[in-house]
Design a protein around this motif. Structure first.
Motif, short mmCIF file in Angstrom:
data_model
loop_
_atom_site.label_atom_id
_atom_site.label_comp_id
_atom_site.label_asym_id
_atom_site.label_seq_id
_atom_site.Cartn_x
_atom_site.Cartn_y
_atom_site.Cartn_z
N PRO A 180 -4.85 1.90 -7.34
CA PRO A 180 -3.61 2.62 -7.08
C PRO A 180 -2.55 1.74 -6.40
CG PRO A 180 -5.30 3.28 -5.51
CD PRO A 180 -5.96 2.40 -6.52
N VAL A 181 -1.29 2.07 -6.69
CA VAL A 181 -0.15 1.46 -6.02
C VAL A 181 0.59 2.56 -5.27
CG1 VAL A 181 2.01 0.18 -6.26
CG2 VAL A 181 0.06 -0.34 -7.77
N ILE A 182 0.61 2.47 -3.96
CA ILE A 182 1.26 3.46 -3.12
C ILE A 182 2.72 3.07 -2.93
CG2 ILE A 182 1.26 4.61 -0.86
CD1 ILE A 182 -1.26 5.14 -2.47
N LYS A 183 3.64 3.90 -3.39
CA LYS A 183 5.05 3.63 -3.18
C LYS A 183 5.47 4.18 -1.82
CE LYS A 183 6.47 3.42 -8.01
NZ LYS A 183 7.45 3.91 -9.03
N LYS A 184 6.12 3.33 -1.04
CA LYS A 184 6.53 3.74 0.31
C LYS A 184 8.00 3.39 0.53
CE LYS A 184 4.82 -0.57 2.42
NZ LYS A 184 6.01 -1.06 3.13
N HIS A 185 8.61 4.06 1.50
CA HIS A 185 10.03 3.85 1.78
C HIS A 185 10.28 3.33 3.18
CE1 HIS A 185 10.38 6.07 -1.90
NE2 HIS A 185 9.95 7.20 -1.35
N ARG A 186 9.22 3.06 3.92
CA ARG A 186 9.34 2.55 5.28
C ARG A 186 8.32 1.42 5.45
NH1 ARG A 186 13.21 5.05 4.49
NH2 ARG A 186 14.15 6.72 5.74
N TYR A 187 8.32 0.78 6.60
CA TYR A 187 7.38 -0.31 6.82
C TYR A 187 5.93 0.15 6.63
CZ TYR A 187 11.17 -2.93 9.20
OH TYR A 187 12.33 -3.59 9.51
N SER A 188 5.56 1.26 7.24
CA SER A 188 4.16 1.68 7.22
C SER A 188 3.74 2.25 5.89
CB SER A 188 3.90 2.71 8.31
OG SER A 188 2.57 3.20 8.22
N ALA A 189 2.57 1.82 5.43
CA ALA A 189 2.01 2.36 4.19
C ALA A 189 1.56 3.80 4.33
CB ALA A 189 0.82 1.50 3.76
N PHE A 190 1.47 4.29 5.57
CA PHE A 190 1.01 5.65 5.82
C PHE A 190 2.15 6.64 5.98
CE2 PHE A 190 -2.55 3.02 7.12
CZ PHE A 190 -3.65 3.72 6.66
N PHE A 191 3.35 6.16 6.26
CA PHE A 191 4.47 7.05 6.57
C PHE A 191 5.02 7.68 5.29
CE2 PHE A 191 8.81 8.23 7.46
CZ PHE A 191 8.76 8.76 8.74
N GLY A 192 4.87 9.00 5.18
CA GLY A 192 5.41 9.72 4.03
C GLY A 192 4.70 9.45 2.72
N THR A 193 3.44 8.97 2.77
CA THR A 193 2.68 8.71 1.55
C THR A 193 1.36 9.47 1.58
OG1 THR A 193 1.33 6.83 2.30
CG2 THR A 193 3.61 6.34 1.66
N ASP A 194 0.60 9.36 0.49
CA ASP A 194 -0.71 10.01 0.43
C ASP A 194 -1.85 9.01 0.66
OD1 ASP A 194 -0.48 8.62 -1.94
OD2 ASP A 194 -0.95 10.31 -3.25
#
Length: 209
Positions: A107-121
């Motif tokens: 999987p490739v997690i698309k994120k909009h902030r520095y953290s891979a956990f912020f606002g993602t699954d």
């Protein structure tokens, strides 16, 4: 003081490949991070080892919508992002650098902030896989890698932060003097090794498996 890992269970471990995208890694890219190219052989070796041992491999991609509606303060901080010259979703620049591209099932997690956990699954995916340990690789050491490591620790994961599979760029003088990439990297590793993660080389990590 500090988190120390003594053994790695590959089935409960995920390698997080943070933002190894063309816009960061390619020569002459808008957000070029030369150390990101230097870590490529080490990261390739790690990925081959992890896949062989049955570890999960998960990628992240820092992206933004073309209309800028999800930029937040990044538009104020990074001119290349504000001008739409970098990290625009579904453009070649946001694709993974070919030398470390994901396999079809990874999987490739698309994120909009520095953290891979912020606002993602990402947390949902990790917990669904039974992951207990995350391995941080990619760019940049002090921003997206650091943020992922911190949030992983906050969420209860054990964190291995690989000193030779992460990297950053030179910082210009903004009033406090210029800071070479190697110094940014070294200081960030020193801080993380006390407060957040077990910082180690890729070779030392593989010996724990």
């Amino acid at each position: 003081m500090g988190m120390r890992l003594k053994q790695i269970d590959p089935k409960k471990t995920a390698i997080l490949v943070i933002d190894m995208q063309n816009d960061f890694i390619a020569q002459g890219a808008p957000l070029e991070t030369p150390m990101g190219r230097r870590i490529l052989p080490t990261l390739q070796r790690l990925l081959s080892f992890g896949r062989e041992k049955g570890m999960s491999v998960i990628y992240t991609a820092h992206v933004h919508r073309e209309d800028g509606s999800d930029l937040g303060r990044f538009g104020d901080i990074y001119p290349a992002i504000a001008e739409g010259a970098a990290l625009i979703d579904d453009t070649p620049g946001t694709e993974m650098y070919p030398d470390v591209a994901p396999l079809p099932h990874e999987p490739v997690i698309k994120k909009h902030r520095y953290s891979a956990f912020f606002g993602t699954d990402l947390d949902i995916i990790l917990r669904s896989k039974g992951i207990e340990t995350v391995v941080i690789t990619g760019v940049t050491t002090e921003n997206c890698c650091h943020a992922a490591a911190r949030d992983a620790m906050y969420l209860g994961y054990r964190v291995a932060f690989l000193s030779d599979a992460t990297g950053t760029y030179d910082y210009p003088d903004t009033g406090y003097g210029p800071v070479p990439a190697e110094e940014v990297h070294r200081v960030t590793l020193a801080l993380l090794n006390v407060s957040t993660a077990h910082v180690m080389t890729t070779e030392d990590f593989m010996k724990l498996v």
